[in-house]
Structures are given as C-alpha cells and as structure tokens.
Enzyme design. Structure first.
Site, PDB file in Angstrom:
ATOM      1  CD  GLN A  67       0.745  -8.891  -2.589  1.00  0.00           C
ATOM      2  OE1 GLN A  67       1.424  -9.529  -3.354  1.00  0.00           O
ATOM      3  NE2 GLN A  67      -0.526  -8.615  -2.845  1.00  0.00           N
TER       4      GLN A  67
ATOM      5  CE  LYS B  84       2.393  -2.403  -4.357  1.00  0.00           C
ATOM      6  NZ  LYS B  84       2.034  -2.064  -2.988  1.00  0.00           N
TER       7      LYS B  84
ATOM      8  CG  ASP C 203      -1.860  -1.198   1.225  1.00  0.00           C
ATOM      9  OD1 ASP C 203      -2.200  -1.689   0.133  1.00  0.00           O
ATOM     10  OD2 ASP C 203      -2.214  -1.660   2.328  1.00  0.00           O
TER      11      ASP C 203
ATOM     12  N   GLY D 194      -4.557  -4.246  -3.826  1.00  0.00           N
ATOM     13  CA  GLY D 194      -5.561  -3.206  -4.071  1.00  0.00           C
ATOM     14  C   GLY D 194      -4.795  -1.958  -4.464  1.00  0.00           C
ATOM     15  CG  HIS D 195      -2.112  -1.990  -7.008  1.00  0.00           C
ATOM     16  ND1 HIS D 195      -1.260  -2.605  -7.879  1.00  0.00           N
ATOM     17  CD2 HIS D 195      -1.805  -2.490  -5.778  1.00  0.00           C
ATOM     18  CE1 HIS D 195      -0.469  -3.430  -7.201  1.00  0.00           C
ATOM     19  NE2 HIS D 195      -0.783  -3.391  -5.930  1.00  0.00           N
TER      20      HIS D 195
HETATM   21  P1  GDP Z   1      -0.791   0.379  -3.541  1.00  0.00           P
HETATM   22  O1  GDP Z   1      -1.364  -0.916  -3.066  1.00  0.00           O
HETATM   23  O2  GDP Z   1       0.680   0.449  -3.289  1.00  0.00           O
HETATM   24  O3  GDP Z   1      -1.125   0.692  -4.968  1.00  0.00           O
HETATM   25  O4  GDP Z   1      -1.447   1.521  -2.639  1.00  0.00           O
HETATM   26  P2  GDP Z   1      -3.000   1.627  -2.222  1.00  0.00           P
HETATM   27  O5  GDP Z   1      -3.775   2.116  -3.379  1.00  0.00           O
HETATM   28  O6  GDP Z   1      -3.460   0.395  -1.548  1.00  0.00           O
HETATM   29  O7  GDP Z   1      -2.899   2.713  -1.077  1.00  0.00           O
HETATM   30  C1  GDP Z   1      -2.385   3.985  -1.293  1.00  0.00           C
HETATM   31  C2  GDP Z   1      -3.474   5.009  -0.895  1.00  0.00           C
HETATM   32  O8  GDP Z   1      -2.880   6.276  -0.777  1.00  0.00           O
HETATM   33  C3  GDP Z   1      -4.556   5.142  -1.937  1.00  0.00           C
HETATM   34  O9  GDP Z   1      -5.744   5.506  -1.293  1.00  0.00           O
HETATM   35  C4  GDP Z   1      -4.043   6.290  -2.811  1.00  0.00           C
HETATM   36  O10 GDP Z   1      -5.087   6.996  -3.486  1.00  0.00           O
HETATM   37  C5  GDP Z   1      -3.410   7.167  -1.759  1.00  0.00           C
HETATM   38  N1  GDP Z   1      -2.260   7.947  -2.211  1.00  0.00           N
HETATM   39  C6  GDP Z   1      -1.266   7.615  -3.079  1.00  0.00           C
HETATM   40  N2  GDP Z   1      -0.335   8.587  -3.122  1.00  0.00           N
HETATM   41  C7  GDP Z   1      -0.735   9.550  -2.269  1.00  0.00           C
HETATM   42  C8  GDP Z   1      -0.170  10.796  -1.844  1.00  0.00           C
HETATM   43  O11 GDP Z   1       0.900  11.205  -2.254  1.00  0.00           O
HETATM   44  N3  GDP Z   1      -0.872  11.501  -0.902  1.00  0.00           N
HETATM   45  C9  GDP Z   1      -2.056  11.074  -0.403  1.00  0.00           C
HETATM   46  N4  GDP Z   1      -2.670  11.831   0.503  1.00  0.00           N
HETATM   47  N5  GDP Z   1      -2.617   9.914  -0.787  1.00  0.00           N
HETATM   48  C10 GDP Z   1      -1.955   9.155  -1.679  1.00  0.00           C
HETATM   49  P1  IMO Z   2      -0.930  -4.178  -2.258  1.00  0.00           P
HETATM   50  O1  IMO Z   2      -0.485  -4.718  -3.598  1.00  0.00           O
HETATM   51  C1  IMO Z   2      -0.973  -4.658   2.063  1.00  0.00           C
HETATM   52  C2  IMO Z   2      -1.074  -8.762   3.600  1.00  0.00           C
HETATM   53  C3  IMO Z   2      -2.326  -9.203   4.331  1.00  0.00           C
HETATM   54  C4  IMO Z   2      -1.719 -10.202   5.309  1.00  0.00           C
HETATM   55  C5  IMO Z   2      -0.617 -10.856   4.492  1.00  0.00           C
HETATM   56  C6  IMO Z   2      -1.014 -12.203   3.863  1.00  0.00           C
HETATM   57  O2  IMO Z   2      -2.223  -3.458  -2.309  1.00  0.00           O
HETATM   58  O3  IMO Z   2       0.163  -3.416  -1.612  1.00  0.00           O
HETATM   59  P2  IMO Z   2      -2.547 -12.861   1.796  1.00  0.00           P
HETATM   60  O4  IMO Z   2      -4.004 -12.625   1.543  1.00  0.00           O
HETATM   61  O5  IMO Z   2      -1.662 -12.307   0.738  1.00  0.00           O
HETATM   62  O6  IMO Z   2      -2.245 -14.309   2.094  1.00  0.00           O
HETATM   63  O7  IMO Z   2      -2.247 -12.062   3.171  1.00  0.00           O
HETATM   64  O8  IMO Z   2      -0.286  -9.938   3.462  1.00  0.00           O
HETATM   65  N1  IMO Z   2      -1.302  -8.226   2.236  1.00  0.00           N
HETATM   66  C7  IMO Z   2      -1.216  -6.933   1.921  1.00  0.00           C
HETATM   67  N2  IMO Z   2      -1.017  -5.851   2.703  1.00  0.00           N
HETATM   68  N3  IMO Z   2      -1.093  -4.516   0.736  1.00  0.00           N
HETATM   69  C8  IMO Z   2      -1.259  -5.596  -0.065  1.00  0.00           C
HETATM   70  O9  IMO Z   2      -1.229  -5.525  -1.409  1.00  0.00           O
HETATM   71  C9  IMO Z   2      -1.379  -6.874   0.529  1.00  0.00           C
HETATM   72  N4  IMO Z   2      -1.593  -8.112   0.050  1.00  0.00           N
HETATM   73  C10 IMO Z   2      -1.521  -8.942   1.099  1.00  0.00           C
HETATM   74  O10 IMO Z   2      -2.941  -8.122   4.976  1.00  0.00           O
HETATM   75  O11 IMO Z   2      -1.097  -9.499   6.367  1.00  0.00           O
HETATM   76 MG    MG Z   3      -2.887  -1.596  -1.793  1.00  0.00          MG
END
Ligand code: GDP
Ligand code: IMO
Ligand code: MG
Length: 430
Positions: A225, A17, A14, A41-42
């Site tokens: 991840q 990416k 998270d 979840g991207h």
């Molecule tokens: P990922 O899994 O690495 O793609 O990241 P996620 O989408 O799960 O989580 C990142 C969260 O931070 C999302 O809600 C994005 O919209 C938000 N986000 C990304 N970059 C920024 C930033 O620079 N500032 C803020 N406030 N939010 C951001």
């Molecule tokens: P993105 O790509 C954050 C975590 C789960 C749990 C562990 C194992 O959005 O960054 P799993 O279902 O993969 O067997 O769970 O890994 N986990 C993540 N945490 N971002 C993710 O993906 C994750 N995908 C799995 O919360 O701790």
């Molecule tokens: Mg994510």
C-alpha cells in the site's frame, strides 16, 4: 557494513514498489514483507515477462534469497497457495525460499464474507476495499481473537479456536448483515490440508533477521500500500487496516527501529488512487486521461481503473516526515512524455486561505483546492533510459525541482516497467 533498506509507497499505493524491490534484491540476502496481505498487487517485469505478486515477497524470483513474511502480514492460506503454485509452475522453488512468522493472523473465508457485507451495507460511502478480508482480520487481531499461523501446530486448539471465531462471524453475517452463514467443516477441512504445506515454513522471523545481521547480510523490507492508506496517518476512514508508514517494518518483523538504516520512498511522477476517498490533485480532463491510458492505470489486484492526478509535493512532504524517508525513487517518468505542460501541487487553498501542509481530516482535505506550479513538458521519449544525463533537460529540471523543494535526494528513476528500464543514480545498498 551491511544495510537494512525499507521500501515504502509514499502515496496511495501502486507506486511501483514491486519493480524496485525485485531490482534491489540483487544485493540482498532476504526480502521481508511486514504488513498488509493479498490486497497488495506488486508487478515485476523481467525481459518482458510479467509476474504479479500479492503476498509472496517480490524477491522470490532471485536464487538463494530468503523471502520472509513477518508477523504484521495477514495471510489467506488459499491465496498463498494459489500464488505459490503459479510460481512453481514457472520453475520457482517457492517453498525452499519462503518463511512465515507464527504470529501472522490467518484470513478466513468468513473475513472475506464480512468485508463484502460491510461494504454493501455502507452503500454510497463504501471504502472501495479490495474485498480480501483485510479489515475484518485486523479487527480480530486487535480484539485478540484472531487465528494465527501458530494455531496450526495443534489441531485440537485449532478446531476450538476456529469454532469460537466462526460462531462470532456467523452471528454477524446472519443477524447484522442478513447474509448466509459459512460452514465450519468446510473451513476446518481446508485448514487441515493447508497446514501440511505451511508447518515446515514456520520460522521466528525476528531471530532470522538478527542472524542475517550478525552475518553482515543486507536485508530489504517490502512495504505494501502507501503512506496515505495508513490506518493512523492516512485519509481515515478511506484507508487500509494496517500501518503502512516505514515504522511498520520494525513492528511487523521484530527488528528494532535503529536497525532500519535507509528508508527509500517510492513515488510516481504523478499520483494515482484506487477506491474511495479524497484526492486533491485528481484530474477529470485530457491530462488525466493521458496518465490513465499511457500509464495503464488499472489495479494489479482487482483490475479497477485507478484515479489519476498531478504530483502532489505537499502530500509527499508529509510522507517524508512521517516515514523518515532518506531518499526517493521516482517511477513512471516515461508516462509524462509528450505532455506540453506538467503541474505539481505546491499548496492548497482551504476556505480562502493558503495552507502548505496536507491535512489528514478528510472533511478538510475534501475542500482543499490545489495550487499548482507549471513545468514545461518534453516531447522526446524517456522510455528505457538508463543514464540520468540522457534524460531530456525538462525532465531533469522536473526531478531536480522535486529534490530541492523536498530536500530529499532522488536515488533511482524508473523509465519503464521492466527491471532494466531504470536509472540508478545511487544504490541504497552501496
Ligand atoms: P506496486 O503495488 O507499488 O508494486 O505497483 P503496481 O505493480 O501495482 O503498479 C505499478 C504499475 O506500473 C505496474 O503495472 C508496473 O509494471 C508499472 N511500472 C512500474 N514502473 C514503471 C515505469 O517506470 N514506467 C511505466 N510505464 N510503468 C511502470
Ligand atoms: P499495493 O501494495 C492501492 C486500497 C483499496 C481501498 C483501501 C482499503 O499494490 O500498493 P483494503 O482491501 O486494504 O481494506 O482496502 O485501500 N488498497 C490499495 N490501493 N494499492 C494497494 O496495494 C492497495 N491495497 C489496498 O483500494 O481503497
Ligand atoms: Mg499495486
């Protein structure tokens, strides 16, 4: 010369990416996922409109870009189709852009049932998985019994292979976990419908990547991840079941490691983690509340609140080493706006001694007490800033300290969730 850039998360996932993959897709012919599944979840925000992707590569919103799912990815066909149908409703021609490796293992409903049953049995020591069947399907892959995308080609083989796997899963579900068995006919009939959509998408991804290279096209590899969720290099057993380090881009697509020209590590300006496991810089105070609230730290897949803490330079040092990170992108800098003091972990105290490396053994990591360096915060808003020189002086000092301490340049700084809210100091494709 064309470039192949790998984007990976350097923490526990998270890091943002998805946003950066979408942003850099402007310069590429293809975006390839190489590991994980719909546990990811991207989030992409474009002109205020939010799209959350789980399985489909984050380049999908760009016209004419090939979105490739490599052999290292595990696929739930129902999740794939649900995600595709939402995008299609929004006018994105997903199936014209998407290609899937025949080597991808298929996640069955019985994998999800096993994931839930395992977690329940673990009770207080549960991993806190996303419940998407990720662990059980990778177990089947390694045990050489997984159903793969290529098995959809021949319905007779599909039927007998599914029958054998389901017998095994049902044996476990009934006798070991004491839960309901799943019905073969229901799963098989769903697969027969889903195969009609999937068959035209099957593609030799390794070959496609080679062809793109010959045509001197840029390629982006999208990690899911983060490094500390890696099955080998993470905080085992509190990890996911795939390799998340940069080298996985090669194994999970079939393009050799020497062709990966740049590794861009994405790191939040602080740290978050979802699920169980050690997290030395985790905060339980007002600063932690600030990060969770201002950063809107809730999982993009499960909606669970993310645990929040300070930036950990010792952890990042390990990620840079084990993934050969060329440069960094720091995200969510704006979330630190308004804090009077910001801390960075620069070492740990372990059993009364100072250490400056991140131990992977969770029993040691659990005992590590972070040693912090304090930084003065800034009161001005950084939201949406696009020029590095416009950042408050203290924000620049914070970033430049990280660059120099870790001896790695910061090429990109993200100052908000939207594609436009970004400072690009150096584009890794330039
Ligand atoms: P990922 O899994 O690495 O793609 O990241 P996620 O989408 O799960 O989580 C990142 C969260 O931070 C999302 O809600 C994005 O919209 C938000 N986000 C990304 N970059 C920024 C930033 O620079 N500032 C803020 N406030 N939010 C951001
Ligand atoms: P993105 O790509 C954050 C975590 C789960 C749990 C562990 C194992 O959005 O960054 P799993 O279902 O993969 O067997 O769970 O890994 N986990 C993540 N945490 N971002 C993710 O993906 C994750 N995908 C799995 O919360 O701790
Ligand atoms: Mg994510």
């Amino acid at each position: 010369m064309s470039k192949n850039v790998v984007i990976i998360g350097t923490q526990w996932g998270d890091e943002g990416k998805g946003k950066i993959v979408d942003l850099l897709t402007e310069d590429v012919a293809a975006v390839a996922r190489f590991q994980g599944g719909h546990n990811a979840g991207h989030t992409l925000v474009i002109g205020g409109k939010k799209t959350v992707l789980h399985l489909i590569p984050s380049g999908i919103l760009h016209d004419g870009v090939n979105c490739l799912i490599g052999n290292g990815v595990v696929i739930s066909l129902s999740a794939l189709m649900l995600e595709a149908s939402k995008l299609i409703e929004n006018g994105i021609p997903v199936y014209d852009r998407l290609k899937i490796s025949p080597g991808c293992p298929i996640i069955l409903p019985s994998h999800e049932a096993l994931d839930a049953a395992k977690e329940k049995k673990l009770g207080g020591s549960a991993i806190g998985t996303t419940g998407r069947g990720i662990g059980p399907v990778y177990e089947d892959k390694v045990a050489r019994r997984a159903l793969r995308i290529s098995d959809l080609l021949d319905t007779e083989k599909l039927s007998s292979k599914l029958s054998a796997i389901l017998d095994y899963h049902n044996f476990l579900l009934k006798n070991y976990y004491g839960v309901d068995e799943l019905i073969y006919d229901e799963i098989y009939n769903d697969l027969l419908v889903q195969r009609e959509t999937v068959l035209p998408l099957i593609d030799d991804i390794s070959r496609t990547l080679e062809d793109l290279q010959i045509q001197e096209k840029n390629i982006l590899f999208e990690g899911a991840q983060g490094v500390f969720l890696d099955i080998d290099h993470g905080t085992y057993p509190y990890v996911t079941s795939s390799n998340t380090v940069a080298a996985a881009a090669s194994i999970g697509t079939g393009l050799g490691p020497k062709d990966l020209t740049h590794i861009l590590g994405i790191v939040k300006a602080y740290t978050t983690r979802v699920g169980s496991g050690p997290f030395p810089t985790e905060l339980f105070d007002k600063s932690g509340e600030h990060l969770g609230k201002v950063g809107v730290e809730f999982g993009a897949t499960t909606g669970r609140p993310r645990r929040c803490g300070w930036f950990d330079a010792i952890a990042l040092k390990r990620s840079i080493r084990n993934s050969g990170i060329t440069s960094l992108c720091v995200t969510k800098l704006d979330v630190l706006d308004g804090l009077s003091t910001i801390k960075i972990c620069i070492g740990y105290e372990l059993d009364g001694k100072r250490i400056d490396d991140f131990p992977l053994d969770v029993s040691l990591l659990d005992k590590c007490i972070p040693i912090y360096q304090d930084f003065s915060g800034w009161q001005d808003s950084t939201i949406g800033i696009t020029e590095y020189s416009d950042l408050p002086e203290n924000a620049r000092y914070y970033l430049e300290w990280i660059e120099s301490k870790l001896n790695t340049p910061i090429d990109i700084v993200s100052t908000g969730p939207d594609r436009e809210q970004t400072i690009i100091k150096k584009n890794p494709f330039s």
